[in-house]
Scaffold this active site. Sequence first.
Site, PDB file in Angstrom:
ATOM      1  N   TYR A   1      40.030   1.638  -5.409  1.00  0.00           N
ATOM      2  CA  TYR A   1      40.978   2.270  -6.322  1.00  0.00           C
ATOM      3  C   TYR A   1      40.545   3.682  -6.717  1.00  0.00           C
ATOM      4  O   TYR A   1      39.358   3.962  -6.885  1.00  0.00           O
ATOM      5  CB  TYR A   1      41.092   1.445  -7.616  1.00  0.00           C
TER       6      TYR A   1
ATOM      7  N   MET B   1      38.791  -5.810 -10.102  1.00  0.00           N
ATOM      8  CA  MET B   1      38.766  -6.972 -10.986  1.00  0.00           C
ATOM      9  C   MET B   1      38.046  -8.147 -10.344  1.00  0.00           C
ATOM     10  O   MET B   1      37.292  -8.866 -11.020  1.00  0.00           O
ATOM     11  CB  MET B   1      40.184  -7.385 -11.384  1.00  0.00           C
TER      12      MET B   1
ATOM     13  N   ARG C   1      25.544  -7.984 -43.142  1.00  0.00           N
ATOM     14  CA  ARG C   1      26.629  -8.547 -42.345  1.00  0.00           C
ATOM     15  C   ARG C   1      27.266  -9.684 -43.128  1.00  0.00           C
ATOM     16  O   ARG C   1      28.298  -9.504 -43.750  1.00  0.00           O
ATOM     17  CB  ARG C   1      26.077  -8.991 -40.977  1.00  0.00           C
TER      18      ARG C   1
ATOM     19  N   LYS D   1      24.308 -19.725 -27.781  1.00  0.00           N
ATOM     20  CA  LYS D   1      25.646 -19.139 -27.926  1.00  0.00           C
ATOM     21  C   LYS D   1      25.990 -18.323 -26.687  1.00  0.00           C
ATOM     22  O   LYS D   1      25.132 -18.021 -25.865  1.00  0.00           O
ATOM     23  CB  LYS D   1      25.706 -18.269 -29.177  1.00  0.00           C
TER      24      LYS D   1
END
EC number: 5.1.1.1
Length: 377
Positions: free
Chosen positions: A271, A319, A135, A37
Site C-alpha cells: 500500500y 492488516m 490514578r 492481565k
Amino acid sequence: MLKRASFVEVDTASLRHNFSAVKSIVPKDACVMAVVKANAYGAGAIKASEIFLQEGANYLGVATLDEALELRSHFSKTPILILGYSPNANASMLVDNDLSAMIFSLEQAEVFSQMALKSQKRLKVHIKIDTGMHRLGLEPNFKSIETIKKIRALKGLEIEGIFTHLSNADAKIKTHAKNQMKAFNAFLEQLLDQKIEFQYRHAYNSAGILSLCNGNENRLLNLYRPGIMLYGFYPSNGMKESCPTILKNVISLKAQIVQIRSVKKGEFIGYGEHFYTNEETLVGVLALGYADGLMRALGNRIQVAINNQLAPLIGKVCMDQCFVKLNNIQAKEGDEVILFGDKSAKANDASEIXALLNTIAYETISTLSKRLERVYI
C-alpha cells in the site's frame, strides 16, 4: 496443526525460570500474585497461569471482569483479583464467580455489599491506596481511615487486602518510590493502631521486586505482584543494566513465508508506494499484519530473522500480511521468519522493537492479537 501461517511461540521453561527468579528475590514466607492481565502480556493467560500456579503462585491478578471470568472457567478455586475498576453493574458476576475486586470508595463498597447480601454470599475486596501514582485509590490520611472503618462495617464483604501501586520504582534514583512506600507503611501502621488488619498487604510490581527488596520498605508487605518480569523483560533498560537477576525471553512472534515472488525494478510494494524496487527484488509474503499486533510503523524499519540471516521488512505492514526482501537470503516458501523474540536466532527482542517506536516492551507483546495461536514449547 496450525490454523494460520503465523503464531506466537511461548517458551514455558522461560516462564518457569522467571517465576523462580521472583521467588528467589521476595521474602521466603511471602505470597506471590502472578499478574496475567492482557492475555498474560501476550503469552496466553490460561497456560501461563497454569504454569505459575504449578510453580507456587498464590493468586492471579487481572485488569478486567472478562479476563477474570476466562480464568475462573479453568481454575475454579484459585484466588483471582481484578486490579482494575469494576463497574457497579458487574457486582453480581463478581459475587457469583467468587472473584476479588479492587475498591476505592465507600459508595462502591455499599453497592457490592448489597449485591453480596442479595446473593447470600461474601465478596472479597482489596482497598486501593493512592500514594503517588494519582490514578485510583483512597489517599493515605485520617479521612480514609474513617472510610475504611465504614467499609469494614458493611455486611457481605470480606476486606481481604490493601494495596498501593509504585509509579517509578524502575528509576535510577528511588526517591519517589521510597516516598510512596513511606506513606503506605505509615498508613498501615496507623490502621494497625486502630486494630485494623488485612490478610494481604501489597505494593511491589516488577520494578519494586527487582530494586526495593533489599531495604526495609517492604517490611509490612506479604504479597508481591510481578508482571512484566515474568515474561522476560525488565521494567526499563536502565534496570536491566544494573540488576543482577537474569530474566529469559518468553515470547517470539513468528510467521511462515507463504509466497516468494520476483518483482522487477521500478515497482512499488504494498500500500501507499512506501517501498520502491530500485533493483529486481525477491519478495517474501508473510501471513501476518497489524491486526495481529505487528505494528504498521515497523515497515521499512526493522530486520527479521530467517534461517539465521537478517532480512528487511519492506513496505507498509498490511492488516493481515507483510513483506520481506529476500535478495541474497537463502529462503524458500514455508520457511519460518522471526519478527521478534529469540535473540539466539539474531532476531530483535520486543524491547528493541519498542525502542524503535518510542514505546516499551509491554506494549509490543501485550498487543499481540488473540487471533494468533500460541504455541508452547
